[in-house]
Design an enzyme around this catalytic site. Sequence first.
Site, short mmCIF file in Angstrom:
data_model
loop_
_atom_site.label_atom_id
_atom_site.label_comp_id
_atom_site.label_asym_id
_atom_site.label_seq_id
_atom_site.Cartn_x
_atom_site.Cartn_y
_atom_site.Cartn_z
N ASP A 1 10.11 17.52 -4.19
CA ASP A 1 9.61 16.15 -4.50
C ASP A 1 10.18 15.06 -3.87
OD1 ASP A 1 8.19 14.95 -7.34
OD2 ASP A 1 9.02 13.61 -6.07
N SER B 1 -0.35 6.77 -2.48
CA SER B 1 -0.98 6.25 -1.35
C SER B 1 -2.24 5.20 -1.77
CB SER B 1 -1.18 6.95 -0.15
OG SER B 1 -2.31 7.89 -0.60
N THR C 1 2.25 1.46 7.45
CA THR C 1 0.82 1.26 7.48
C THR C 1 0.42 -0.23 7.61
OG1 THR C 1 -0.83 0.89 5.42
CG2 THR C 1 1.65 0.84 4.80
N TYR D 1 2.36 -1.01 -3.38
CA TYR D 1 2.08 -0.05 -2.36
C TYR D 1 2.74 -0.49 -1.03
CZ TYR D 1 -0.01 2.73 1.40
OH TYR D 1 -0.06 3.34 2.42
N LYS E 1 5.94 0.35 0.93
CA LYS E 1 5.95 0.94 2.34
C LYS E 1 6.78 -0.03 3.20
CE LYS E 1 3.41 4.69 2.94
NZ LYS E 1 3.67 5.93 3.92
N ARG F 1 -10.76 12.85 3.64
CA ARG F 1 -10.51 11.81 2.74
C ARG F 1 -10.77 11.98 1.08
NH1 ARG F 1 -6.91 7.78 2.65
NH2 ARG F 1 -7.75 5.70 3.57
O1 G4F Z 1 -10.17 2.66 0.52
P1 G4F Z 1 -9.23 1.91 -0.11
O2 G4F Z 1 -8.62 2.34 -1.34
O3 G4F Z 1 -8.23 1.68 0.86
P2 G4F Z 1 -6.85 0.81 1.29
O4 G4F Z 1 -6.80 -0.21 0.02
O5 G4F Z 1 -7.54 -0.32 2.48
O6 G4F Z 1 -5.73 1.45 1.57
C1 G4F Z 1 -6.06 2.42 2.41
O7 G4F Z 1 -5.69 1.93 3.68
C2 G4F Z 1 -4.20 1.56 4.03
C3 G4F Z 1 -3.99 1.24 5.39
O8 G4F Z 1 -4.45 -0.05 5.78
C4 G4F Z 1 -3.30 2.82 3.57
F1 G4F Z 1 -1.89 2.33 3.78
C5 G4F Z 1 -3.40 3.24 2.18
O9 G4F Z 1 -2.67 4.40 1.80
C6 G4F Z 1 -5.04 3.56 2.17
O10 G4F Z 1 -5.30 4.78 2.90
O11 G4F Z 1 -9.88 0.38 -0.25
C7 G4F Z 1 -10.75 -0.33 0.86
C8 G4F Z 1 -11.10 -1.73 0.35
C9 G4F Z 1 -10.26 -2.51 -0.59
O12 G4F Z 1 -10.37 -3.93 -0.10
C10 G4F Z 1 -10.72 -2.35 -1.90
O13 G4F Z 1 -10.66 -3.27 -2.81
O14 G4F Z 1 -12.38 -1.32 -0.49
C11 G4F Z 1 -12.31 -2.20 -1.72
N1 G4F Z 1 -12.96 -1.33 -2.67
C12 G4F Z 1 -14.22 -2.00 -3.26
N2 G4F Z 1 -14.64 -0.96 -4.21
C13 G4F Z 1 -12.65 -0.18 -3.23
C14 G4F Z 1 -13.85 -0.09 -4.15
N3 G4F Z 1 -11.64 0.64 -3.10
C15 G4F Z 1 -11.57 1.82 -3.75
N4 G4F Z 1 -10.66 2.64 -3.66
N5 G4F Z 1 -12.72 2.17 -4.60
C16 G4F Z 1 -13.59 1.42 -4.86
O15 G4F Z 1 -14.58 1.53 -5.67
#
Ligand code: G4F
Length: 334
Positions: A60, A86, A129, A157, A161, A192
Amino acid sequence: MSGASKSALVTGITGQDGGHIAELLHEQGYEVFGLIRGQSNPRKAAVEADLPFVKLIEGDLTDPAALVHAVDTSDPDEVYNLGAISHVGYSFKNPSLTAEVTGKGVLNLLEAVRLTGRAEKTKFYQASTSEMFGGLDYNRPGSGYNEDSLFHPRSPYGVAKLYGHWIAKNYRESYGMFVACGILFNHEGERRGIEFVTRKITDAVARIHLGLQDKIELGDLWPKRDWGYAGDYVRGMWQMLQHPEPDDFVLATGETHSIEDFLTEAFAAVGIDDWHPYVVQNPAFMRPAEVDILLGDPAKAEQTLGWHRDVDFAGLVKRMIDHDIALQRKNLPA
Ligand code: G4F
């Protein structure tokens, strides 16, 4: 170039990038070791089936002694530190654990390399990131964030990072270690996790297309991300460690799209022109602070490493939709 007779230790082996980099390294002839958490990790069987060539080591990122053991066992030429909590939304609910794993875990692993006498031998990749930039007006360059842009993380997060990024750079400067930091913008694909918005959408669209689901619940739809394909990005990680000098590199596509754009593209791929009737907004998926827009400038990686991305936005959505339709079809009664 070949990695024959080289060995690599990958943390985060159960994650999307862990799977992609393990395959790439195996193809290059590396002996690949993967750090896996916990005695009966439910994802262990899946990794063993997906990546049978990986030698798993239990440990870990929060456990310094386990990391010393992992480094001694694998004796790595290259370490890829991809392990982290993440999920940005989850980090608001568990900020302390996020700091321990995503932040201090980097220090623990760097120390394991250094204290076992491998500071000169072992090259270290740190998964930094684009979340470190925070997407705010005051630090957002029109051409996209690059390696010199200001940081202003907007989540526990992102803050963790940023610690990882700076401690990695500090070990490069203090001990002369070969430590490369990849500042990667969002990268997606068939591997993913369903908790991230792109896969959540492609999984739901596949199920809606097959009549298995009616609606999808999402949070905010206006944020914009620079989305690329994970397979292209892990190639960049490897290229960073083959470069003569350790450095920091942005990997991005140079394009940004909203979640609404992603919905439009994904629903269009199954012949649905208007996604609105299928989407319900639920505040449970909204975050206390949002990153409005991420757009990266990959010029340095393109010019210095010769990195390029092969998959564009439409190609990314299509390959995820095709994959999820095929996956869901397997679950349909015959
Ligand atoms: O897919 P997300 O959760 O990715 P986020 O937050 O951009 O983070 C990812 O990318 C980063 C690199 O920039 C990495 F460092 C991190 O580890 C990860 O891989 O969310 C993307 C967007 C956000 O704005 C969030 O608020 O989608 C929006 N969103 C809207 N509805 C949602 C949802 N996100 C998630 N996870 N689930 C929803 O239902």
